[in-house]
Design a protein around this motif. Structure first.
Motif, PDB file in Angstrom:
ATOM      1  N   LEU A   1     -23.553  57.341  37.497  1.00  0.00           N
ATOM      2  CA  LEU A   1     -23.330  56.410  38.605  1.00  0.00           C
ATOM      3  C   LEU A   1     -24.478  55.406  38.726  1.00  0.00           C
ATOM      4  O   LEU A   1     -24.251  54.210  38.967  1.00  0.00           O
ATOM      5  CB  LEU A   1     -23.170  57.186  39.910  1.00  0.00           C
ATOM      6  N   ASP A   2     -25.700  55.888  38.568  1.00  0.00           N
ATOM      7  CA  ASP A   2     -26.860  54.979  38.640  1.00  0.00           C
ATOM      8  C   ASP A   2     -26.771  53.899  37.582  1.00  0.00           C
ATOM      9  O   ASP A   2     -27.051  52.716  37.853  1.00  0.00           O
ATOM     10  CB  ASP A   2     -28.155  55.771  38.475  1.00  0.00           C
TER      11      ASP A   2
ATOM     12  N   PHE B   1     -23.882  54.240  49.247  1.00  0.00           N
ATOM     13  CA  PHE B   1     -23.055  54.551  48.084  1.00  0.00           C
ATOM     14  C   PHE B   1     -22.871  56.052  47.948  1.00  0.00           C
ATOM     15  O   PHE B   1     -23.826  56.819  48.020  1.00  0.00           O
ATOM     16  CB  PHE B   1     -23.668  54.015  46.784  1.00  0.00           C
ATOM     17  N   GLU B   2     -21.621  56.428  47.804  1.00  0.00           N
ATOM     18  CA  GLU B   2     -21.246  57.803  47.507  1.00  0.00           C
ATOM     19  C   GLU B   2     -20.183  57.778  46.429  1.00  0.00           C
ATOM     20  O   GLU B   2     -19.450  56.785  46.283  1.00  0.00           O
ATOM     21  CB  GLU B   2     -20.712  58.509  48.761  1.00  0.00           C
TER      22      GLU B   2
ATOM     23  N   ALA C   1     -16.593  56.198  46.618  1.00  0.00           N
ATOM     24  CA  ALA C   1     -16.600  55.444  47.876  1.00  0.00           C
ATOM     25  C   ALA C   1     -17.115  54.024  47.622  1.00  0.00           C
ATOM     26  O   ALA C   1     -17.617  53.694  46.546  1.00  0.00           O
ATOM     27  CB  ALA C   1     -17.467  56.150  48.920  1.00  0.00           C
ATOM     28  N   THR C   2     -16.996  53.179  48.620  1.00  0.00           N
ATOM     29  CA  THR C   2     -17.413  51.781  48.510  1.00  0.00           C
ATOM     30  C   THR C   2     -18.933  51.675  48.344  1.00  0.00           C
ATOM     31  O   THR C   2     -19.695  52.370  49.020  1.00  0.00           O
ATOM     32  CB  THR C   2     -16.978  50.996  49.761  1.00  0.00           C
ATOM     33  N   LEU C   3     -19.320  50.804  47.434  1.00  0.00           N
ATOM     34  CA  LEU C   3     -20.744  50.492  47.236  1.00  0.00           C
ATOM     35  C   LEU C   3     -21.118  49.348  48.166  1.00  0.00           C
ATOM     36  O   LEU C   3     -20.417  48.324  48.225  1.00  0.00           O
ATOM     37  CB  LEU C   3     -21.002  50.094  45.785  1.00  0.00           C
ATOM     38  N   GLU C   4     -22.211  49.505  48.901  1.00  0.00           N
ATOM     39  CA  GLU C   4     -22.724  48.427  49.738  1.00  0.00           C
ATOM     40  C   GLU C   4     -24.179  48.139  49.342  1.00  0.00           C
ATOM     41  O   GLU C   4     -24.955  49.071  49.145  1.00  0.00           O
ATOM     42  CB  GLU C   4     -22.672  48.804  51.228  1.00  0.00           C
ATOM     43  N   PHE C   5     -24.483  46.851  49.244  1.00  0.00           N
ATOM     44  CA  PHE C   5     -25.873  46.469  48.971  1.00  0.00           C
ATOM     45  C   PHE C   5     -26.187  45.152  49.653  1.00  0.00           C
ATOM     46  O   PHE C   5     -25.278  44.379  49.999  1.00  0.00           O
ATOM     47  CB  PHE C   5     -26.158  46.398  47.466  1.00  0.00           C
TER      48      PHE C   5
ATOM     49  N   VAL D   1     -22.978  42.816  50.666  1.00  0.00           N
ATOM     50  CA  VAL D   1     -21.851  42.865  49.721  1.00  0.00           C
ATOM     51  C   VAL D   1     -21.244  44.269  49.717  1.00  0.00           C
ATOM     52  O   VAL D   1     -21.961  45.272  49.686  1.00  0.00           O
ATOM     53  CB  VAL D   1     -22.319  42.500  48.292  1.00  0.00           C
ATOM     54  N   GLU D   2     -19.923  44.311  49.751  1.00  0.00           N
ATOM     55  CA  GLU D   2     -19.183  45.567  49.654  1.00  0.00           C
ATOM     56  C   GLU D   2     -18.324  45.530  48.400  1.00  0.00           C
ATOM     57  O   GLU D   2     -17.543  44.588  48.206  1.00  0.00           O
ATOM     58  CB  GLU D   2     -18.295  45.772  50.886  1.00  0.00           C
ATOM     59  N   VAL D   3     -18.466  46.549  47.563  1.00  0.00           N
ATOM     60  CA  VAL D   3     -17.726  46.613  46.302  1.00  0.00           C
ATOM     61  C   VAL D   3     -16.880  47.887  46.302  1.00  0.00           C
ATOM     62  O   VAL D   3     -17.425  49.000  46.283  1.00  0.00           O
ATOM     63  CB  VAL D   3     -18.678  46.624  45.087  1.00  0.00           C
ATOM     64  N   PRO D   4     -15.537  47.771  46.334  1.00  0.00           N
ATOM     65  CA  PRO D   4     -14.685  48.964  46.267  1.00  0.00           C
ATOM     66  C   PRO D   4     -14.957  49.752  44.985  1.00  0.00           C
ATOM     67  O   PRO D   4     -15.282  49.179  43.941  1.00  0.00           O
ATOM     68  CB  PRO D   4     -13.255  48.383  46.268  1.00  0.00           C
TER      69      PRO D   4
END
Length: 473
Positions: free
Chosen positions: A64-65, A98-99, A102-106, A17-20
């Motif tokens: 962010l966490d 994740f940065e 930037a886009t979150l990927e999980f 999954v990619e989350v902008p």
């Protein structure tokens, strides 16, 4: 948000999954507000600390966490829906990239419901044993009825099998009487069993006033299974005198005028109980016949969880009954390995049956009415010995209503395949099976209540009929 699914096995999938970052902003704002309520910063009221100050005081990373922890469950569910996946357990989620800004990927690996191709289930064939009520069956029930009206008379002789004794018991460990391991003035029938190993052998041949000591193992309490010395003292030996089975007894013990009428009624009730047992056996045999026609990949995590749950349940039941696992295996003439193998086979069949019946319920487009749910709730409460309202409240509070609905749907699916099946007894006679309830349990409850005790006990185990049927498949 973008998502993709990779099939790892027929029962396990991996979502990527990619989350902008823009989609994280609501969770990020919520994280700032939550942290602002938790910290004290001079010059700012609680809850009014600006994000920049929080970044300096707490750190942007902590915010962010918290935002990620908030958004992950939501995005995971959205990804499941996008890819039409039905999870069967909690996922293994890993944030892979994740940065800040930037886009979150999980990724999320999870057991999923396998695809099940159901073969034609009209006209399945199965066979069950004949119904037979023997004279010995009737005599046994008549004797049990006579024993209910029997009288106990003191006798001046040694106790024999079938006699009653009034006794005192004390269990000692290292010479000390154990707390809770003594009884006084207890009436017990010699040969009945179910208490302490060696008790019946010790009592046989004892007279009133005699004391005997023997070794045994405790069947309950903190010292379950411990070797102890048991002292038994008999104060009375009593012989049971049974009333004659005649017309006078029939009038006293029943609504019938003659012993012949009472015996005929006992035979009829036993027959109804046997028919109930035959119907349950037919239901199991039909489901077994269907399972033999289909191959279903099973999620190993689900099988393991169910195995552990059933093993724990068996251990609890044995503990309540005061029986050690070693004694249980000895009575069942099974080794530990044979017990485990049989348990796993039953669990695998039960899990497979759930998938099959769920698919049939979906294919047939079954639904559950409020009346059916209410009746099922009441029946489950009665079978567990609970107040129906308290049971219902517990089910609602712990979100178990969907599980009960699924039980009913599976029951309807089971009833559908059973009623469409051709079941014959060993003599070749067709067995009529039109008495299944909407939840798949066997009907004619009055037959079970009035018939032989073993038939009534069989009906009491019908609470989760579809799972129990699969156990025998």
């Amino acid at each position: 948000m973008k998502s993709a699914v990779e099939t790892l096995s027929p029962t396990r999938a991996k979502l990527t999954v990619e989350v902008p970052f823009e989609e994280l902003r609501p969770s990020l704002d919520a994280a700032y507000k939550k942290i602002a309520q938790q910290i004290n910063v001079p010059g700012f009221r609680r809850g009014k600390v600006p994000p920049m100050v929080i970044d300096r005081q707490v750190g942007r990373g902590a915010v962010l966490d918290q935002a990620i922890n908030d958004v992950l469950p939501q995005k995971y569910i959205e990804a499941l829906q996008e890819n039409s996946l039905t999870p069967l357990a909690q996922p293994d989620i890993e944030v892979t990239k994740f940065e800040d800004n930037a886009t979150l990927e999980f990724t999320a690996e999870v057991d999923v419901r396998p695809e099940v191709e159901i073969p034609a289930y009209d006209g399945l064939e199965a066979e069950v044993e004949d119904i037979e009520v023997s004279d010995e069956d009737v005599e046994e029930q008549v004797k049990a009825l006579r024993e209910r009206f029997g009288t106990l008379n003191d006798v001046e002789r040694e106790a024999a099998d079938g006699d009653f004794v009034v006794m005192d018991l004390q269990a000692r460990k290292d010479g000390e009487v154990l707390e809770g391991a003594e009884v006084a003035g207890m009436s017990y029938q010699v040969g009945r069993g179910g208490m302490l190993d060696g008790l019946d052998e010790a009592l046989t041949g004892m007279k009133a006033g005699e004391t005997k000591t023997f070794s045994s193992q405790l069947v309950g309490g903190d010292l379950l299974g411990e070797e102890v010395e048991v002292e038994v003292t008999v104060s009375q030996v009593q012989e049971q005198e049974l009333p004659e089975f005649d017309d006078e007894f029939a009038q006293m013990a029943s609504e019938f005028d003659t012993a012949e009428e009472l015996a005929a009624d006992v035979r009829e009730r036993l027959g109804r109980g046997k028919r109930l047992e035959q119907a349950a056996a037919a239901r199991d045999a039909v489901l077994e016949a269907l399972l033999e026609k289909v191959e279903i990949p099973l999620p190993e995590t689900m099988v393991t969880d169910e195995l552990n749950a059933r093993r724990q349940n068996i251990e609890q039941q044995l503990m309540y009954a005061g029986i050690t696992m070693e004694k249980y295996l000895e009575d069942a003439k099974q080794t530990q390995e044979e017990f485990e193998a049989e348990l796993e086979r039953r669990v695998r069949d039960a899990v497979a049956a759930q998938f099959v019946l769920d698919e049939i319920a979906k294919t047939e487009d079954f639904n559950v009415s409020q009346e059916e749910l209410s009746e099922h709730l009441v029946r489950r409460a009665q079978q567990s010995g609970q107040d129906p309202q308290e049971f219902a409240n517990h089910m609602f509070e712990h979100n178990h209503i969907p599980d009960l609905v699924q039980e009913i749907l599976r029951g309807k699916a089971l009833a559908t395949i059973v009623e469409a099946a051709v079941v014959k007894d060993a003599s070749g006679n067709v067995v009529e099976l039109k008495n299944l309830r909407p939840d798949g349990t066997i009907g004619e409850p009055e037959a079970a209540e009035e018939a032989a005790p073993e038939a009534a006990d069989a009906e009491a185990t019908e609470a989760e009929a579809t799972e129990e049927s699969a156990d025998k498949a």
